[in-house]
Design a protein around this motif. Structure first.
Motif, short mmCIF file in Angstrom:
data_model
loop_
_atom_site.label_atom_id
_atom_site.label_comp_id
_atom_site.label_asym_id
_atom_site.label_seq_id
_atom_site.Cartn_x
_atom_site.Cartn_y
_atom_site.Cartn_z
N GLY A 54 -16.66 -2.98 59.33
CA GLY A 54 -15.46 -3.30 60.10
C GLY A 54 -14.31 -2.35 59.76
O GLY A 54 -13.59 -1.88 60.64
N TRP A 55 -14.17 -2.05 58.48
CA TRP A 55 -13.09 -1.14 58.08
C TRP A 55 -13.36 0.28 58.54
O TRP A 55 -12.43 1.02 58.86
CB TRP A 55 -12.86 -1.19 56.57
CG TRP A 55 -12.08 -2.41 56.21
CD1 TRP A 55 -12.51 -3.50 55.54
CD2 TRP A 55 -10.72 -2.67 56.57
NE1 TRP A 55 -11.50 -4.44 55.45
CE2 TRP A 55 -10.39 -3.96 56.08
CE3 TRP A 55 -9.74 -1.96 57.28
CZ2 TRP A 55 -9.15 -4.54 56.26
CZ3 TRP A 55 -8.50 -2.53 57.47
CH2 TRP A 55 -8.20 -3.82 56.96
N ILE A 56 -14.63 0.67 58.60
CA ILE A 56 -14.93 2.00 59.14
C ILE A 56 -14.49 2.05 60.60
O ILE A 56 -13.83 2.98 61.05
CB ILE A 56 -16.43 2.32 59.01
CG1 ILE A 56 -16.82 2.43 57.54
CG2 ILE A 56 -16.77 3.60 59.76
CD1 ILE A 56 -18.29 2.66 57.30
N ALA A 57 -14.82 0.99 61.35
CA ALA A 57 -14.45 0.94 62.76
C ALA A 57 -12.94 1.00 62.92
O ALA A 57 -12.41 1.49 63.91
CB ALA A 57 -15.02 -0.32 63.41
N LEU A 58 -12.22 0.47 61.92
CA LEU A 58 -10.76 0.48 62.00
C LEU A 58 -10.17 1.81 61.55
O LEU A 58 -9.21 2.32 62.13
CB LEU A 58 -10.19 -0.64 61.12
CG LEU A 58 -10.12 -2.03 61.74
CD1 LEU A 58 -10.07 -3.09 60.65
CD2 LEU A 58 -8.90 -2.14 62.64
N LEU A 59 -10.72 2.40 60.50
CA LEU A 59 -10.02 3.47 59.78
C LEU A 59 -10.52 4.88 60.09
O LEU A 59 -9.86 5.85 59.73
CB LEU A 59 -10.10 3.23 58.27
CG LEU A 59 -9.50 1.93 57.74
CD1 LEU A 59 -9.72 1.82 56.25
CD2 LEU A 59 -8.01 1.86 58.07
N SER A 60 -11.68 4.99 60.73
CA SER A 60 -12.22 6.34 60.91
C SER A 60 -11.33 7.15 61.86
O SER A 60 -10.44 6.61 62.50
CB SER A 60 -13.65 6.27 61.45
OG SER A 60 -13.63 5.67 62.73
N ASN A 61 -11.61 8.46 61.95
CA ASN A 61 -10.79 9.34 62.78
C ASN A 61 -10.70 8.86 64.23
O ASN A 61 -9.68 8.99 64.87
CB ASN A 61 -11.36 10.76 62.76
CG ASN A 61 -10.90 11.49 61.50
OD1 ASN A 61 -10.05 10.97 60.77
ND2 ASN A 61 -11.46 12.66 61.24
N ARG A 62 -11.81 8.32 64.74
CA ARG A 62 -11.79 7.79 66.10
C ARG A 62 -11.77 6.27 66.06
O ARG A 62 -12.18 5.62 67.00
CB ARG A 62 -13.00 8.31 66.87
CG ARG A 62 -13.06 9.83 66.89
CD ARG A 62 -14.18 10.33 67.77
NE ARG A 62 -13.92 10.03 69.18
CZ ARG A 62 -14.83 10.25 70.13
NH1 ARG A 62 -16.00 10.74 69.82
NH2 ARG A 62 -14.54 9.97 71.39
N GLY A 63 -11.31 5.74 64.95
CA GLY A 63 -11.28 4.30 64.79
C GLY A 63 -10.10 3.66 65.50
O GLY A 63 -9.25 4.34 66.09
#
Lengths: 262, 363, 283
Positions: free
Chosen positions: C120-129
């Motif tokens: 979930g945090w990857i989906a929030l924080l990534s460059n295209r998150g």
């Protein structure tokens, strides 16, 4: 006004923090239904295709099956061994009860990754690598402390004279335990078993060192697919896990008033 | 039905001796109480009989069966716990049926025997309830029914009435006595409450420090205490320090200061020896005139009067500033004395218990 | 005595399992950590060395990873404490009917799969998150912020992961503060903030300490979240151990690092139990 009631500022901060706690869950669920492969606000469109993809993909289905088998198996073994050991500790049948209790709790104190590498080396050494039984035993090691802890706590809440009453009324030790003590500690054990199940279901740091390629569990699958980038099917399978968790928590609450044991 | 025999029974925990070489025989159908202060070892004796504690030494026999090393489930004993120890997850019916089911009783026979046991304690209508839905007195009766239902050879009670309030306790005492007489089961009853022990028992065994102090009928225990401990423990004694002034056969005279002397029928201390005197509040009579004859008659002044229903309690000062508590029946002649009234304490020499000071101090 | 026999029978199976599949394997790490490792060859037989431990202290790269692990632990602990206290306070002192729902909302993430939460945090924080998309869409920033593969990402993700533990510990501590004591301080003329700093805070100190120790130890031991949010490059001790075992196959280095991590964790737990015992003795 009561002096120690939380004021408006505290309340707002607290509620924001609680929202922060739910944030990744909300995002994962949204991503699972989103038709684009990366997330936007608002979502571009709704779809169930990621769920269809997951549920028809043998890799995911295998991982789910392995995870469930492992979690159920290790919880059952932990329950049998853990409750027996906790009972012996509670009744102080052996000398050095405190030290023995700490020994059973040790797997909680050691960093999981250390247990993982230790087992990797050990299993390679004795040729157990790749054996499902070995993997199951590894999971028993990390889940059994939860069972022991909840069993000890539940036993402490039982008036042991009921067991003595059963003994005097003609029940042998095992029957007295089965008919009287066990039903009385059951709610606590359900809570402990739930913790054990969840712990096994989500374990990566031990499993990843011990499991062979054929024993990829669901969290390992998600963990390693993330290295390839964010794929909405991961969000879909995660959503399935969230739903399953909610369902299990609800069941446990229905059965035992589970929240009292947290 | 059978007798219960304890033969040189002892229990040690390391250095600590809880029960010391204790022998006791209870006849078939007899009701015996183990009476003593907490820590005297009475509960340990009961738990050894029940098989919940292994004795360090000695033998326990029920009838002809030696049960010393048998597990509790093979002893055919009924035990009523202080906490009742009802199974909270089972109904009253299932609680009572528990022991019968272990004996393999089932079907209509089981039903009948559970109903009979519940009828004995007048709880026939409560079989479907759970223990938590019942009052303390009712739970107590369920515990009795549960202990009786399997028809044990010996019934054991571990302070069964101590969790009840005073009024209920009196009722339950009567009920318990009636039940035991009706069933005629050999009974060992552990209590720290002397009134309970005296009123219920055929014989009372007073214990202290793991030893038997006296084992006799209630009247003997009360009127003829065998040891210092029994004299100080039974009744509501005033405790006085004194010195033996003279001996006279088995008895003698004790001086308690301020020129006051008391005659005692029994005195085991030589002239000049320090003693402790026990005068029961209820064994002292208050009179307005001195008494002639062998009865001790001590002048004093009323300091305080306190009315408590059936009795009036007086604090009376005698001799050189010694205060004595006297309990008089509130219907009697001495029920209405006022403060500063001059009185005479009348005490029969048979009711003056004098014991060597060191020995009395031990309790 | 039969009691003793029954004890062995009941306790024995689990004890044997723990000895065979936990104690012995962990102890066997010790000899490995003193062996030499030759790349391409593996463990050099009969070679004893302290090199693997010396490297952790002297090598710049190892030192950086160890320090990073420790201040990440400290940072996560402090932010869990700051965010967790208001929540615990609201749960204990807020309206009674909010108690259960709020508690469940705190526990719920805890019961969720760690991998799912990290995902979930990857989906929030990534460059295209989600966060970057949102900020770019609203025109607040031109290029995506770097929120992952660095300290920021790990701090956010791990604070989220361990916050529920802290809240539960603080709830337990706050429940043990007698309301009368606070009321007494208030009637003696203390202001609200003074009541908090002079009464409530000191009385919850044991809970604060045990919560902090728990979060700190969990953070420095964590593998999953640092790996998922830190990627293969931004390493902490646990992920370094993982790489040394799985990628570099340098088991001696890995086991030396494992032992160091274990020693740090156990030392902190031991020290904290000493401190809390001293406190309990004072009270």
């Amino acid at each position: 006004m009561n002096e120690s009631k939380p004021g408006l500022t505290i309340t707002s901060i607290a509620l924001l923090v609680i929202l922060f706690l739910q944030l990744p869950v909300i995002v994962v669920v949204l991503a699972a239904f989103s038709s684009t492969s990366y997330l936007t606000i608002p979502p571009q469109g709704l779809t169930l295709k990621w769920f269809a993809k997951v549920l028809s993909d043998p890799v995911y289905l295998d991982a789910i099956r392995i995870s469930l088998t492992l979690a159920v198996g290790s919880t059952v073994v932990s329950l049998v061994l853990g409750v027996a050991a906790a009972y012996a500790l509670f009744k102080r049948m052996l000398p050095g009860t405190e030290a023995l209790t700490s020994f059973l709790m040790a797997p909680l104190i050691l960093p999981s990754v250390v247990i993982g590498v230790a087992l990797l080396q050990y299993y390679s050494l004795i040729g157990w690598r790749g054996s499902f039984a070995a993997l199951l035993l590894a999971h028993v090691i990390i889940t059994v402390p939860y069972i022991v802890r909840s069993a000890l706590a539940s036993l402490a809440g039982v008036d042991m004279s009921v067991e003595e009453a059963a003994r005097v009324l003609g029940a042998n030790g095992f029957t007295a335990f089965r008919l009287v003590t066990l039903p009385l500690i059951k709610p606590g054990l359900v809570a402990g078993a739930l913790f054990a199940f969840v712990t096994s279901m989500e374990n990566v740091p031990v499993t990843i060192f011990v499991a062979s390629a054929k024993q990829t569990t669901l969290p390992i699958l998600i963990f390693s697919s993330v290295e390839m980038g964010v794929d909405p099917s991961i969000a879909a399978v995660s959503t399935l896990l969230i739903v399953a968790t909610v369902f299990v928590l609800w069941l446990a609450e229905r059965w035992t008033g589970f929240h009292r044991f947290i | 039905m059978s007798s219960l025999k304890l033969d040189h029974l002892s229990k040690h925990y390391g250095e600590a001796v809880i029960v010391r070489d204790l022998s006791l025989e209870i006849a078939n159908g007899e009701f015996v109480s183990l009476l003593g202060p907490s820590g005297c070892g009475k509960t340990t004796v009961l738990r050894m009989v029940a098989g919940l504690i292994a004795p360090t030494g000695g033998k326990i026999t029920i009838g002809e069966r030696e049960i010393t090393v048998l597990p509790p489930n093979k002893r055919r004993i009924g035990l009523v716990f202080q906490s009742y120890a009802l199974f909270p997850h089972l109904t009253v019916f299932e609680n009572v049926a528990f022991g019968l089911r272990r004996q393999g009783v089932k079907g209509s026979e089981l039903e009948k025997r559970v109903k009979d046991a519940l009828a004995l304690v007048r709880l026939d209508a409560f079989g479907d309830r759970y223990p938590r839905q019942m009052s303390g007195g009712q739970q107590q009766r369920v515990a009795m029914a549960r202990a009786i239902a399997p028809r044990p050879d010996v019934l054991l009670f571990d302070e069964p009435l101590s969790n009840l309030d005073a009024k209920l306790r009196d009722e339950m005492q009567i009920e318990l006595k009636r039940l035991q007489r009706e069933l005629g089961i050999t009974t060992l009853f552990v209590t720290h409450d002397q009134a309970e022990a005296l009123s219920l028992s055929d014989r009372v065994c007073v214990m202290a420090h793991g030893n038997i102090e006296q084992f006799a009928a209630p009247e003997d225990i009360y009127h003829r205490p065998a040891t210092a401990f029994v004299a100080s423990f039974i009744g509501k004694p005033n405790r006085l320090a004194g010195k033996v002034a003279s001996r006279n056969g088995a008895g003698g005279t004790v001086e308690i200061g301020g020129g006051v002397t008391l005659n005692a029928d029994r005195l085991d201390v030589a002239t000049g020896g320090e003693v402790e005197l026990f005068l029961r509040q209820e064994a002292i009579e208050l009179r307005t005139t001195p008494t002639e004859g062998p009865v001790n008659s001590i002048p004093g002044t009323v300091q305080l009067r306190s009315f408590s229903g059936a009795h009036v309690q007086y604090v009376v000062r005698i001799g050189a500033n010694t205060e004595i508590v006297v309990e008089a029946p509130s219907s009697g002649a001495a029920s209405n004395l006022e403060k500063d009234a001059s009185v005479y304490l009348a005490v029969a020499p048979a009711n003056v218990f004098a014991l060597a000071a060191a020995e009395g101090a031990r309790s | 005595m039969s009691n003793w026999k029954a004890g062995v029978l009941l306790f024995g199976p689990l004890a044997l399992l723990l000895i065979g599949v936990f104690l012995v394997p962990v102890l066997l790490l010790a000899p490995t950590s003193f062996h030499e490792y030759a790349p391409g060859v593996g463990i050099v037989a009969n070679s004893w060395t302290l090199e693997n431990y010396a490297r952790i202290v002297t090598d710049d790269y190892y030192r950086e990873v160890v320090w990073r692990t420790l201040y990440l632990g400290l940072g996560v602990t402090v932010s869990c404490l700051l965010l967790g206290y208001p929540v615990a306070y609201l749960i204990v002192r807020g309206p009674a009917r909010l108690r259960l729902p709020l508690t469940l909302l705190v526990i719920f993430p805890l019961m969720l799969n760690l991998v799912v939460r990290s995902f979930g945090w990857i989906a929030l924080l990534s460059n295209r998150g989600l966060v970057n998309n949102f900020l770019i869409q609203t025109g607040l920033i031109g290029a995506p912020l770097k929120l992952m593969f660095n300290l920021t990402g790990l701090m956010i993700g791990m604070t989220h992961i361990y916050l529920p533990f802290m809240v539960l510990m603080l709830v337990a501590a706050l429940q043990n503060v007698p309301r009368d004591v606070e009321a007494a301080a208030a009637t003696l003329g203390s202001s609200r903030s003074h009541v908090f700093t002079s009464v409530t805070l000191p009385l919850t100190a044991p809970g604060i300490i045990s919560g902090s120790i728990l979060v700190f130890v969990l953070t420095i031991s964590a593998l999953v979240t640092p790996r998922m949010l830190g990627g293969p490059t931004y390493k902490v001790m646990a992920t370094l151990i993982y790489d040394e075992y799985m990628q570099l196959l340098d088991w001696p280095s890995g086991s030396a690092l494992s032992f160091s991590l274990t020693v740090i964790a156990i030392a902190i737990i031991w020290a904290s139990s000493r401190i809390t015992k001293r406190w309990a003795g004072m009270a």
